[in-house]
Design an enzyme around this catalytic site. Sequence first.
Site, PDB file in Angstrom:
ATOM      1  CG  ASP A  32      65.480  97.019 -30.284  1.00 58.73           C
ATOM      2  OD1 ASP A  32      65.646  97.569 -31.395  1.00 58.73           O
ATOM      3  OD2 ASP A  32      64.406  97.027 -29.663  1.00 58.73           O
ATOM      4  CB  THR A  36      60.938 100.941 -35.219  1.00 57.89           C
ATOM      5  OG1 THR A  36      60.882  99.572 -34.816  1.00 57.89           O
ATOM      6  CG2 THR A  36      60.794 101.036 -36.720  1.00 57.89           C
ATOM      7  N   GLY A  37      62.963 100.767 -32.546  1.00 57.09           N
ATOM      8  CA  GLY A  37      63.129 100.899 -31.091  1.00 57.09           C
ATOM      9  C   GLY A  37      64.092 102.039 -30.793  1.00 57.09           C
ATOM     10  CG  ASP A  57      68.746  92.554 -37.909  1.00 55.61           C
ATOM     11  OD1 ASP A  57      67.885  91.672 -37.723  1.00 55.61           O
ATOM     12  OD2 ASP A  57      68.682  93.408 -38.809  1.00 55.61           O
ATOM     13  CG  LEU A  78      57.722  91.770 -27.653  1.00 57.29           C
ATOM     14  CD1 LEU A  78      57.801  92.651 -26.412  1.00 57.29           C
ATOM     15  CD2 LEU A  78      56.264  91.494 -27.966  1.00 57.29           C
ATOM     16  CB  SER A  80      58.249  93.318 -36.183  1.00 54.43           C
ATOM     17  OG  SER A  80      57.705  93.735 -37.426  1.00 54.43           O
ATOM     18  CB  ALA A 119      54.731  90.079 -30.671  1.00 54.96           C
ATOM     19  CE1 TYR A 150      53.956  94.230 -37.770  1.00 55.99           C
ATOM     20  CE2 TYR A 150      51.585  94.469 -38.010  1.00 55.99           C
ATOM     21  CZ  TYR A 150      52.700  94.334 -37.203  1.00 55.99           C
ATOM     22  OH  TYR A 150      52.555  94.308 -35.828  1.00 55.99           O
ATOM     23  CE  LYS A 154      54.631  91.057 -36.169  1.00 55.41           C
ATOM     24  NZ  LYS A 154      55.581  90.733 -35.092  1.00 55.41           N
TER      25      LYS A 154
END
Length: 318
Positions: A32, A36-37, A57, A78, A80, A119, A150, A154
């Site tokens: 991670d 944002t995590g 990353d 997961l 993003s 995801a 986004y 995806k």
Amino acid sequence: MQTVLIAGGAGFIGSNLTKTLLDQGDTVWIIDNLITGRKKNIEQYLNHDRLHFIEGDITNPTALEPLQTVPFTIIFHLASPASPIQYANHPEETLLASSTGTRHLLQLARKTKARLVYASTSEVYGDPLEHPQKETYWGNVNSFGPRSCYDEAKRFGEALCYTYIHRDAVNVKIARIFNTYGPNMEQNDGRVVSNFITQALTGKPITIYGDGKQTRSFCFVDDMVAGLMALSQTKEIETTIFNLGNPHERTMLDIAQQVLALTGSQSTIVHKDKPVDDPSRRKPDITRAKTILKWEPNVHLEDGLKKTIAYFKKEVNL
Ligand code: UDP
């Protein structure tokens, strides 16, 4: 016992998944980059002997080097930014996480013979013209707007999965994740549930964008984790893509009223401009997941909101 990689394991859904996998005895690797995590989400596991954390990353091949020789059975992608404010703040990182990042994880899955669970998102349906949305719907998506970093990333990630499945026989399952809420949500991620709860608990006005008649269908994170686990274990071969979400559709006005009632807050409601390209309706058709994965959500919104409110009160000192 499995050896599992969670890219984005310090994020909202990833950290909840980490807990479930460690509890059932698996070995968990997390990569991670923490844009944002949050380390706080996995702090309690950092010294766990079955948890390995890499701050790195997935778009950077060097960061992935230590993972190349690990015998993974499952890789969850997961990683993003996933809320409209987060991906607006990190548009290029968002584009790269699901393109270059997905490519690197597909290559790792090919090498380690792991199953990759990618995801994806209900955003691949855009502002949908079909309702509820089935996996066979191709969507109504703007390729050139504030959400496109986004949505299109995806979609590109799904197309990469298709390529690796059909060219290289990589074992991939795709989860199209609909709105999810619960503990470990970021207080400032701008999502409707975190905003409304924070506003209600601090006595600030509840901000409804537009008239509040737009709908979403909210899945509690424990149900989502159960869905991802079922997807990672299914013996199903033919079907790749599964909607995961709660089909119970609500308006934002409903959500505001429910949060006000459950918090006992005196906050007023104010209306603000509706964001550009904000989908007007969203509700998953989960027939496929029910039939093939034998999965469906079972946490009622009221129970899930109570747990989320308790989390915000405790963790965020509200
Ligand atoms: N929304 C709102 N007030 C807020 C935040 C969001 O009315 O403070 C609305 C937003 O316009 C959208 C819905 O709530 O229609 C869900 O927004 P969110 O950002 O949670 O997720 P989305 O489904 O749009 O990705």
